[in-house]
Design a protein around this motif. Structure first.
Motif, short mmCIF file in Angstrom:
data_model
loop_
_atom_site.label_atom_id
_atom_site.label_comp_id
_atom_site.label_asym_id
_atom_site.label_seq_id
_atom_site.Cartn_x
_atom_site.Cartn_y
_atom_site.Cartn_z
N GLU A 29 -31.49 31.00 -32.62
CA GLU A 29 -30.97 30.81 -31.37
C GLU A 29 -29.51 30.75 -31.54
O GLU A 29 -29.00 30.23 -32.33
CB GLU A 29 -31.70 29.81 -30.67
CG GLU A 29 -33.07 29.66 -30.53
CD GLU A 29 -33.44 30.70 -29.15
OE1 GLU A 29 -32.25 30.61 -28.10
OE2 GLU A 29 -34.24 31.47 -29.13
N PRO A 30 -28.53 31.37 -30.56
CA PRO A 30 -27.39 31.43 -30.59
C PRO A 30 -26.83 29.84 -30.44
O PRO A 30 -25.61 29.64 -31.01
CB PRO A 30 -26.79 32.50 -29.64
CG PRO A 30 -28.02 32.33 -28.72
CD PRO A 30 -28.97 32.15 -29.47
N GLN A 31 -27.30 28.96 -29.70
CA GLN A 31 -26.72 27.86 -29.40
C GLN A 31 -26.45 26.87 -30.43
O GLN A 31 -25.21 26.30 -30.81
CB GLN A 31 -27.32 26.91 -27.95
CG GLN A 31 -26.43 25.77 -27.74
CD GLN A 31 -24.99 26.55 -26.91
OE1 GLN A 31 -25.33 27.42 -26.17
NE2 GLN A 31 -23.91 25.84 -27.43
N PRO A 32 -27.32 26.78 -31.42
CA PRO A 32 -26.97 25.87 -32.59
C PRO A 32 -25.81 26.66 -33.44
O PRO A 32 -25.19 25.89 -34.10
CB PRO A 32 -28.31 25.71 -33.37
CG PRO A 32 -29.44 25.96 -32.38
CD PRO A 32 -28.73 27.15 -31.34
N VAL A 33 -25.91 27.84 -33.43
CA VAL A 33 -24.65 28.72 -34.22
C VAL A 33 -23.44 28.34 -33.55
O VAL A 33 -22.28 27.92 -34.20
CB VAL A 33 -24.93 30.00 -34.40
CG1 VAL A 33 -23.66 30.82 -34.82
CG2 VAL A 33 -26.16 30.31 -35.19
N ILE A 34 -23.34 28.43 -32.22
CA ILE A 34 -22.06 27.89 -31.47
C ILE A 34 -21.77 26.64 -31.64
O ILE A 34 -20.52 26.16 -31.84
CB ILE A 34 -22.33 28.27 -29.86
CG1 ILE A 34 -22.51 29.66 -29.75
CG2 ILE A 34 -21.46 27.77 -29.20
CD1 ILE A 34 -23.04 30.10 -28.27
N ASP A 35 -22.80 25.58 -31.88
CA ASP A 35 -22.17 24.33 -31.98
C ASP A 35 -21.95 24.05 -33.37
O ASP A 35 -20.80 23.08 -33.26
CB ASP A 35 -23.74 23.36 -31.55
CG ASP A 35 -24.00 23.39 -30.23
OD1 ASP A 35 -23.53 23.91 -29.31
OD2 ASP A 35 -25.37 22.84 -30.14
N LEU A 36 -22.27 24.43 -34.46
CA LEU A 36 -22.01 24.47 -35.76
C LEU A 36 -20.27 24.75 -35.75
O LEU A 36 -19.69 24.29 -36.48
CB LEU A 36 -22.65 25.01 -36.51
CG LEU A 36 -24.05 24.21 -36.69
CD1 LEU A 36 -25.16 25.08 -37.80
CD2 LEU A 36 -24.09 22.73 -37.41
N CYS A 37 -20.17 25.91 -35.28
CA CYS A 37 -18.75 26.71 -35.40
C CYS A 37 -17.78 25.84 -34.41
O CYS A 37 -16.68 25.59 -35.01
CB CYS A 37 -18.91 28.01 -34.67
SG CYS A 37 -19.63 29.35 -35.61
N ALA A 38 -18.31 25.27 -33.39
CA ALA A 38 -17.33 24.25 -32.79
C ALA A 38 -17.11 23.00 -33.52
O ALA A 38 -16.05 22.43 -33.45
CB ALA A 38 -18.08 23.85 -31.26
N GLN A 39 -18.13 22.57 -34.10
CA GLN A 39 -17.95 21.53 -35.05
C GLN A 39 -17.03 21.79 -36.18
O GLN A 39 -16.07 21.01 -36.51
CB GLN A 39 -19.38 21.05 -35.73
CG GLN A 39 -20.24 20.13 -35.06
CD GLN A 39 -21.57 19.86 -35.81
OE1 GLN A 39 -21.49 19.65 -36.77
NE2 GLN A 39 -22.74 19.98 -35.08
N LEU A 40 -16.98 22.96 -36.65
CA LEU A 40 -16.07 23.29 -37.59
C LEU A 40 -14.72 23.47 -37.13
O LEU A 40 -13.71 23.01 -37.71
CB LEU A 40 -16.59 24.68 -38.37
CG LEU A 40 -17.57 24.74 -39.23
CD1 LEU A 40 -18.11 26.01 -39.60
CD2 LEU A 40 -17.28 24.25 -40.55
N ALA A 149 -23.93 28.42 -40.02
CA ALA A 149 -22.93 28.77 -38.64
C ALA A 149 -22.96 30.21 -38.41
O ALA A 149 -21.98 30.66 -38.13
CB ALA A 149 -21.69 27.99 -38.82
N MET A 150 -23.99 30.96 -38.67
CA MET A 150 -24.14 32.44 -38.25
C MET A 150 -25.49 32.69 -38.05
O MET A 150 -26.53 32.18 -38.78
CB MET A 150 -23.36 33.16 -39.56
CG MET A 150 -24.11 32.99 -40.79
SD MET A 150 -23.19 33.89 -42.31
CE MET A 150 -21.65 32.99 -42.19
#
Length: 185
Positions: A29-40, A149-150
């Protein structure tokens, strides 16, 4: 190899978190990847370290066997998702090929800031992320990949990049690992 350190001058490079890419049939799912990238991104900004937001708006002109998209792309295809809205001081890069360094100003921007290491994340693991990591490695950067995050279009190519290619290009770790090293600075 486990994640061991972050250089004093480390930058974050986030690959292709744009509407057209996150709507593709991804294996996670893309949203968890987006969220982790936003945290970074938030962590790097809090430590006043560079964040590069990359999108793709084209493709290399050469021939290939796999069919390319034909017709018009949606108007928002290359627009970054809201969580990746550029902040003051961020580097923004629009690329026309898989890797973020080819025919862009990314290397010059990072060199101007004295960057010696990059952390790479985004979509797609085996395409934009891997190509950017390879180019960064070839340019002499220490490379770190935040593997949680990918995501990719294909689980086999995702796993190949994470398990076989990335350990040869640098160090791998989770978003939490990267953020812990940032906090320990």
């Amino acid at each position: 190899m486990a994640l061991t350190t972050l250089d004093t001058q480390t930058a974050l490079i986030i690959i292709d978190l744009q509407h057209g890419i996150v709507r593709l049939p991804l294996v996670h799912e893309p949203q968890p990847v987006i969220d982790l990238c936003a945290q970074l991104a938030d962590g790097f900004r809090a430590h006043q370290l560079p964040v590069a937001l990359v999108n793709v708006a084209g493709g290399a002109p050469g021939r290939n066997e796999q069919a390319r998209h034909s017709g018009d792309l949606p108007a928002d295809w290359a627009t970054l998702v809201p969580e990746m809205a550029p902040q003051p001081g961020d580097i923004t890069v629009t690329k026309k090929t898989w890797g973020a360094f080819h025919q862009t100003d990314l290397h010059a921007e990072l060199q101007q800031r004295g960057v010696t290491q990059v952390v790479v994340c985004g979509i797609a693991t085996s395409i934009g992320v891997e190509s950017t990591a390879r180019q960064a490695y070839e340019l002499g950067y220490n490379v770190t990949l935040a593997t949680d995050a990918m995501t990719d279009l294909n689980l086999d190519t995702h796993n190949n990049s994470v398990e076989l290619i990335f350990p040869r290009l640098g160090e791998t770790g989770s978003t939490a690992d990267v953020l812990a090293l940032l906090s320990a600075r």
